[in-house]
Design a protein around this motif. Structure first.
Motif, PDB file in Angstrom:
ATOM      1  N   VAL A 182       0.772  -4.741  -2.327  1.00 21.49           N
ATOM      2  CA  VAL A 182       0.197  -4.945  -0.991  1.00 21.49           C
ATOM      3  C   VAL A 182       1.251  -5.448  -0.013  1.00 21.49           C
ATOM      4  O   VAL A 182       1.410  -4.891   1.085  1.00 21.49           O
ATOM      5  CB  VAL A 182      -1.005  -5.915  -1.038  1.00 21.49           C
ATOM      6  CG1 VAL A 182      -1.488  -6.254   0.369  1.00 21.49           C
ATOM      7  CG2 VAL A 182      -2.141  -5.317  -1.866  1.00 21.49           C
ATOM      8  N   ALA A 194       1.987  -2.819   2.926  1.00 24.00           N
ATOM      9  CA  ALA A 194       1.180  -3.034   4.130  1.00 24.00           C
ATOM     10  C   ALA A 194       2.128  -2.957   5.320  1.00 24.00           C
ATOM     11  O   ALA A 194       3.000  -3.807   5.487  1.00 24.00           O
ATOM     12  CB  ALA A 194       0.464  -4.379   4.069  1.00 24.00           C
ATOM     13  N   LEU A 197      -3.853  -8.570   5.259  1.00 25.25           N
ATOM     14  CA  LEU A 197      -3.763  -7.993   3.918  1.00 25.25           C
ATOM     15  C   LEU A 197      -2.753  -8.743   3.057  1.00 25.25           C
ATOM     16  O   LEU A 197      -3.011  -9.037   1.884  1.00 25.25           O
ATOM     17  CB  LEU A 197      -3.388  -6.508   3.999  1.00 25.25           C
ATOM     18  CG  LEU A 197      -4.476  -5.566   4.481  1.00 25.25           C
ATOM     19  CD1 LEU A 197      -3.890  -4.183   4.775  1.00 25.25           C
ATOM     20  CD2 LEU A 197      -5.596  -5.469   3.452  1.00 25.25           C
ATOM     21  N   ARG A 198      -1.621  -9.071   3.637  1.00 26.39           N
ATOM     22  CA  ARG A 198      -0.575  -9.783   2.887  1.00 26.39           C
ATOM     23  C   ARG A 198      -1.032 -11.186   2.489  1.00 26.39           C
ATOM     24  O   ARG A 198      -0.821 -11.608   1.346  1.00 26.39           O
ATOM     25  CB  ARG A 198       0.711  -9.843   3.708  1.00 26.39           C
ATOM     26  CG  ARG A 198       1.388  -8.489   3.821  1.00 26.39           C
ATOM     27  CD  ARG A 198       2.598  -8.533   4.706  1.00 26.39           C
ATOM     28  NE  ARG A 198       3.276  -7.225   4.699  1.00 26.39           N
ATOM     29  CZ  ARG A 198       4.240  -6.893   5.524  1.00 26.39           C
ATOM     30  NH1 ARG A 198       4.686  -7.775   6.436  1.00 26.39           N
ATOM     31  NH2 ARG A 198       4.788  -5.691   5.458  1.00 26.39           N
ATOM     32  N   ILE A 215      -0.188   3.108   2.371  1.00 29.19           N
ATOM     33  CA  ILE A 215      -1.485   2.432   2.449  1.00 29.19           C
ATOM     34  C   ILE A 215      -2.375   2.906   1.300  1.00 29.19           C
ATOM     35  O   ILE A 215      -2.935   2.099   0.554  1.00 29.19           O
ATOM     36  CB  ILE A 215      -2.172   2.707   3.808  1.00 29.19           C
ATOM     37  CG1 ILE A 215      -1.252   2.404   4.993  1.00 29.19           C
ATOM     38  CG2 ILE A 215      -3.496   1.951   3.896  1.00 29.19           C
ATOM     39  CD1 ILE A 215      -0.609   1.048   5.007  1.00 29.19           C
ATOM     40  N   VAL A 248      -1.111  -0.074  -0.930  1.00 30.05           N
ATOM     41  CA  VAL A 248      -2.024  -1.172  -0.608  1.00 30.05           C
ATOM     42  C   VAL A 248      -3.322  -1.055  -1.419  1.00 30.05           C
ATOM     43  O   VAL A 248      -3.783  -2.044  -2.002  1.00 30.05           O
ATOM     44  CB  VAL A 248      -2.319  -1.220   0.908  1.00 30.05           C
ATOM     45  CG1 VAL A 248      -3.401  -2.240   1.225  1.00 30.05           C
ATOM     46  CG2 VAL A 248      -1.038  -1.543   1.675  1.00 30.05           C
TER      47      VAL A 248
END
Length: 175
Positions: A15, A19, A31-32, A148, A152
């Motif tokens: 991720v 991201a 997200l991180r 992504i 991710v």
């Protein structure tokens, strides 16, 4: 729990590294942060379980059997060899993350019968599919979405599995 911890760390790395654009900065940062918090949560659960479990000598299952070592060796060859092949074919750089997700997924599927744990085949299938979708996307105008989809989302799958099964282990240990 050690396998879950490893999965959570790799999920968080997937991720954090992937991201990026075309996502906006706020989404990338959320997200991180969420990935790092999930990995930290799995680490905390691992520590709780590790304190409670003191296995008797010889009672611990050997995760690192000959079969495991063969699968990991094959994985390393496929990962690094595949990336070299993709570079020789002048594929877009984003293709690499799709290849990594694909190979990591296959490695989980291959480990399921060795570890006699079919639960790890589920994220394996999902990662393999996400990697395959990314390999297809890499040949289209949507190439910027490959990190992504294959990075991710694969990381989120690993983290969700690690958090879910880690929580189950903690809950079972306190019951």
């Amino acid at each position: 729990m050690t396998g879950l911890l490893v999965g959570a760390v790799f999920g968080a790395v997937f991720v954090v590294v992937n991201a990026q654009s075309p996502l906006n900065t706020v989404t990338v940062n959320l997200l991180r942060v969420a990935a790092c918090l999930a990995a930290a949560g799995v680490l905390a659960m691992w520590m709780v379980i590790a304190r409670k479990e003191r296995p008797a000598a010889g009672s611990r299952r050997n995760m690192f059997s000959r079969g495991y070592l063969i699968v990991v060796a094959a994985e390393a060859i496929l990962l690094f060899g595949g990336i070299q092949v993709l570079a020789a074919w002048e594929r877009p750089e984003q293709t690499n993350v799709a290849w990594v997700a694909f190979v990591v997924g296959v490695h989980f599927i291959a480990l399921a019968p060795i570890w006699k744990d079919w639960g790890i085949a589920v994220p394996g299938v999902v990662l393999t599919l996400l990697g395959g979708v990314g390999l297809v996307l890499a040949s289209t105008a949507a190439v910027s979405w490959v990190p992504i989809v294959s990075g991710v989302l694969s990381g989120a799958v690993l983290l969700a599995g690690a958090v879910t099964f880690g929580w189950r282990n903690v809950a079972a240990g306190t019951a």
